[in-house]
Design a protein around this motif. Structure first.
Motif, short mmCIF file in Angstrom:
data_model
loop_
_atom_site.label_atom_id
_atom_site.label_comp_id
_atom_site.label_asym_id
_atom_site.label_seq_id
_atom_site.Cartn_x
_atom_site.Cartn_y
_atom_site.Cartn_z
N GLY A 251 0.82 -1.21 0.00
CA GLY A 251 0.00 0.00 0.00
C GLY A 251 0.85 1.25 0.00
O GLY A 251 0.56 2.22 -0.70
N PHE A 252 1.92 1.24 0.79
CA PHE A 252 2.86 2.36 0.84
C PHE A 252 3.45 2.61 -0.55
O PHE A 252 3.53 3.75 -1.02
CB PHE A 252 3.96 2.03 1.85
CG PHE A 252 4.90 3.17 2.14
CD1 PHE A 252 4.72 3.95 3.27
CD2 PHE A 252 5.98 3.44 1.31
CE1 PHE A 252 5.59 4.99 3.58
CE2 PHE A 252 6.85 4.47 1.59
CZ PHE A 252 6.67 5.25 2.73
N LEU A 253 3.86 1.52 -1.21
CA LEU A 253 4.47 1.62 -2.54
C LEU A 253 3.48 2.18 -3.55
O LEU A 253 3.84 3.02 -4.39
CB LEU A 253 4.95 0.23 -2.98
CG LEU A 253 5.52 0.11 -4.40
CD1 LEU A 253 6.79 0.92 -4.54
CD2 LEU A 253 5.78 -1.36 -4.73
N LEU A 254 2.23 1.74 -3.49
CA LEU A 254 1.23 2.22 -4.43
C LEU A 254 0.92 3.70 -4.21
O LEU A 254 0.75 4.45 -5.18
CB LEU A 254 -0.04 1.39 -4.33
CG LEU A 254 0.03 0.01 -5.00
CD1 LEU A 254 -1.25 -0.77 -4.74
CD2 LEU A 254 0.25 0.15 -6.50
N LEU A 255 0.82 4.11 -2.95
CA LEU A 255 0.62 5.53 -2.67
C LEU A 255 1.77 6.35 -3.24
O LEU A 255 1.58 7.40 -3.86
CB LEU A 255 0.51 5.76 -1.17
CG LEU A 255 -0.72 5.21 -0.45
CD1 LEU A 255 -0.66 5.55 1.02
CD2 LEU A 255 -1.98 5.78 -1.05
N LEU A 256 2.98 5.86 -3.02
CA LEU A 256 4.17 6.54 -3.52
C LEU A 256 4.15 6.62 -5.04
O LEU A 256 4.46 7.66 -5.63
CB LEU A 256 5.42 5.81 -3.02
CG LEU A 256 6.79 6.41 -3.29
CD1 LEU A 256 7.76 6.03 -2.16
CD2 LEU A 256 7.37 5.89 -4.60
N ALA A 257 3.77 5.51 -5.69
CA ALA A 257 3.76 5.47 -7.15
C ALA A 257 2.69 6.40 -7.73
O ALA A 257 2.92 7.06 -8.75
CB ALA A 257 3.53 4.04 -7.63
N ILE A 258 1.53 6.46 -7.08
CA ILE A 258 0.47 7.36 -7.53
C ILE A 258 0.93 8.81 -7.43
O ILE A 258 0.78 9.61 -8.37
CB ILE A 258 -0.82 7.15 -6.72
CG1 ILE A 258 -1.44 5.79 -7.02
CG2 ILE A 258 -1.84 8.25 -7.02
CD1 ILE A 258 -2.59 5.42 -6.11
N ALA A 259 1.51 9.16 -6.27
CA ALA A 259 2.01 10.52 -6.08
C ALA A 259 3.14 10.82 -7.06
O ALA A 259 3.26 11.95 -7.57
CB ALA A 259 2.48 10.71 -4.64
N ASP A 260 3.97 9.83 -7.33
CA ASP A 260 5.06 9.99 -8.29
C ASP A 260 4.49 10.28 -9.68
O ASP A 260 5.02 11.12 -10.42
CB ASP A 260 5.92 8.73 -8.32
CG ASP A 260 7.24 8.94 -9.05
OD1 ASP A 260 7.23 8.94 -10.29
OD2 ASP A 260 8.27 9.10 -8.38
N ASP A 261 3.41 9.58 -10.04
CA ASP A 261 2.74 9.84 -11.32
C ASP A 261 2.26 11.28 -11.39
O ASP A 261 2.40 11.95 -12.42
CB ASP A 261 1.55 8.89 -11.51
CG ASP A 261 1.96 7.62 -12.24
OD1 ASP A 261 3.16 7.46 -12.52
OD2 ASP A 261 1.08 6.79 -12.53
N ALA A 262 1.64 11.74 -10.29
CA ALA A 262 1.14 13.12 -10.27
C ALA A 262 2.29 14.11 -10.45
O ALA A 262 2.19 15.07 -11.22
CB ALA A 262 0.40 13.39 -8.96
N GLY A 263 3.39 13.87 -9.74
CA GLY A 263 4.55 14.74 -9.88
C GLY A 263 5.13 14.68 -11.28
O GLY A 263 5.55 15.71 -11.84
N GLY A 264 5.15 13.47 -11.86
CA GLY A 264 5.67 13.32 -13.22
C GLY A 264 4.83 14.06 -14.24
O GLY A 264 5.37 14.68 -15.17
N LEU A 265 3.51 14.02 -14.08
CA LEU A 265 2.63 14.75 -14.99
C LEU A 265 2.87 16.25 -14.89
O LEU A 265 2.89 16.97 -15.90
CB LEU A 265 1.16 14.43 -14.68
CG LEU A 265 0.71 12.98 -14.92
CD1 LEU A 265 -0.72 12.79 -14.43
CD2 LEU A 265 0.82 12.60 -16.38
N ALA A 266 3.08 16.73 -13.66
CA ALA A 266 3.35 18.16 -13.47
C ALA A 266 4.69 18.55 -14.10
O ALA A 266 4.80 19.61 -14.74
CB ALA A 266 3.36 18.49 -11.98
N ILE A 267 5.69 17.70 -13.95
CA ILE A 267 7.01 17.98 -14.54
C ILE A 267 6.92 18.05 -16.06
O ILE A 267 7.48 18.95 -16.69
CB ILE A 267 8.02 16.90 -14.10
CG1 ILE A 267 8.41 17.11 -12.64
CG2 ILE A 267 9.28 16.94 -14.98
CD1 ILE A 267 9.26 16.00 -12.06
#
Length: 416
Positions: A161-177
């Motif tokens: 669950g921790f990994l998935l939360l991290l990956a989702i947030a990483d996706d959001a950051g990647g889209l912003a970048i």
């Protein structure tokens, strides 16, 4: 046959197949491979890559543009759907205090690779040539990370669950970048008003207006008519308009559907990424997502085929910058910032998860692959540097073996 297809989809075998075919093809017959990648479907239309023909700029629709800029929009829309639900819904996984530690760890997982990439580039004396690629190793391939995480931790370990939360947030950051730092052309922000207008119009006409007209009528005839007669078509039209707005604004058009996703009717709860329960949801957002699941797999096959064709002779400094940024920067950043959140900031870790699990999560998250390939294709123009960076993204799949080894070294207790 259903089980066979699920196995293919769950393990992204079409994407891997496309990448493997591309690698072999590019190294055996590079001329024909590059002819395929840049094959022009038509010239002079309203969409396509801007090229100079007979001294005049014209838009050319190539196979590469079709997959990278048009069809990959559906892939990013699915990623945006997970981010939106996790943030907006009442029980979303990125709401409240429970999400703070993985969110802070995500920041570390993006800063760490950038620092390692830029410092190593400076040490090698190639910073000027490769500085635009700083964002490539910030990516985490959510699907592959999830699959490797289950191998390392087991299906029921709280680190999943921790990994998935991290990956989702990483996706959001990647889209912003991608949106902020990698415009596809000369930026013309006024065109984004077209995307905003499309999103606001479809939300008002299909959501706000029918509800107002139905006020006091329990039969809800207008809302029912929109749902049964119009279906997904208003959002398809709005998506096309928004995509065009992104293209003309100079932002990467693959992000063009993002403003439309929040306007699509959705369920009041989310079950999480890859949750099987979501296939029983009848809200339009989940219906569209599951309708796109099969086509997007073939889009990923084409994406892998048209982007992973790198000659092994292209391996050079950018390859190692991307790879080292991922396999060293990710675990260091996630471990450091995760520890900072859990202990000095006293936010804690999920019950059953220990500090020794953080570097292992970091190794799993170091699989950049799909998103790293995409960022590499927009960070550098076609040529040796882009090819070398793509090779680093491909090599990041090797982090799966590093994660499995790290799990044994740190004594991870699998929870099946």
């Amino acid at each position: 046959m259903y089980r066979v297809w699920n196995y293919i989809a769950d393990y992204s075998l079409l994407l891997i197949s496309g990448a493997v075919i591309a690698l072999v093809w590019a190294n055996v017959a590079p001329d024909s491979y590059h002819a395929l990648v840049h094959f022009p479907l038509w010239t002079g239309g309203p969409i396509g890559a801007l090229e100079i023909h007979e001294g005049l700029p014209q838009r050319v629709m190539t196979l590469h543009f079709l997959f990278n800029d048009v069809l990959m929009a559906f892939f990013f829309a699915i990623a945006a759907k997970e981010v939106w639900e996790a943030v907006a819904l009442h029980d979303g996984s990125l709401r409240g205090r429970k999400a703070l530690t993985p969110l802070i760890a995500t920041v570390g997982g993006m800063i760490g690779p950038v620092v390692v990439y830029l410092c190593l580039a400076l040490a090698l004396g190639v910073l000027d040539e490769v500085s635009r690629g700083w964002a490539i190793p910030t990516a985490t391939d959510i699907a592959f990370s999830y699959l490797v995480g289950r191998v390392v931790f087991g299906a029921r370990h709280p680190a999943i669950g921790f990994l998935l939360l991290l990956a989702i947030a990483d996706d959001a950051g990647g889209l912003a970048i991608l949106a902020i730092f990698y415009p596809s052309g000369e930026v013309a922000p006024a065109w984004l008003l077209l995307s905003l207008a499309a999103a606001l119009s479809v939300y008002f006409l299909t959501n706000v207006l029918p509800r107002r007209l139905d006020r006091g009528n329990q039969a809800r005839p207008y809302s029912t008519w929109v749902r049964k007669v119009l279906g997904f078509w208003p959002w398809a039209l709005a998506g096309a308009v928004s995509w065009y707005g992104f293209q003309m604004a100079g932002l990467h058009p693959a992000l063009g559907l993002l403003p439309i996703v929040p306007t699509i009717p959705h369920a009041e709860r989310e079950f999480g990424v890859f949750a099987d329960e979501e296939r029983f949801q009848t809200d339009l957002l989940n219906v569209i997502e599951h309708g796109l699941k099969v086509p997007v797999q073939f889009v990923l096959f084409g994406f892998g085929l048209l982007n992973a064709g790198v000659e092994f002779s292209a391996i050079s400094e950018p390859t190692w910058l991307v790879l080292v940024g991922l396999i060293i920067g990710k675990p260091l950043g996630i471990t450091l910032f995760g520890w900072l959140a859990a202990y000095p900031l006293r936010l804690g870790l999920p019950a059953g998860m220990a500090l020794r699990d953080l570097p292992v999560v970091g190794c799993v998250a170091a699989i950049g692959f799909t998103v790293a390939l995409f960022v590499a294709s927009v960070a550098f123009p076609g040529g040796p540097i882009q090819d070398a960076a793509k090779m680093g993204a491909l090599f990041s799949l090797g982090s799966a073996f590093i994660a499995i080894t790290a799990g044994r070294i740190f004594g991870v207790r699998r929870s099946v």
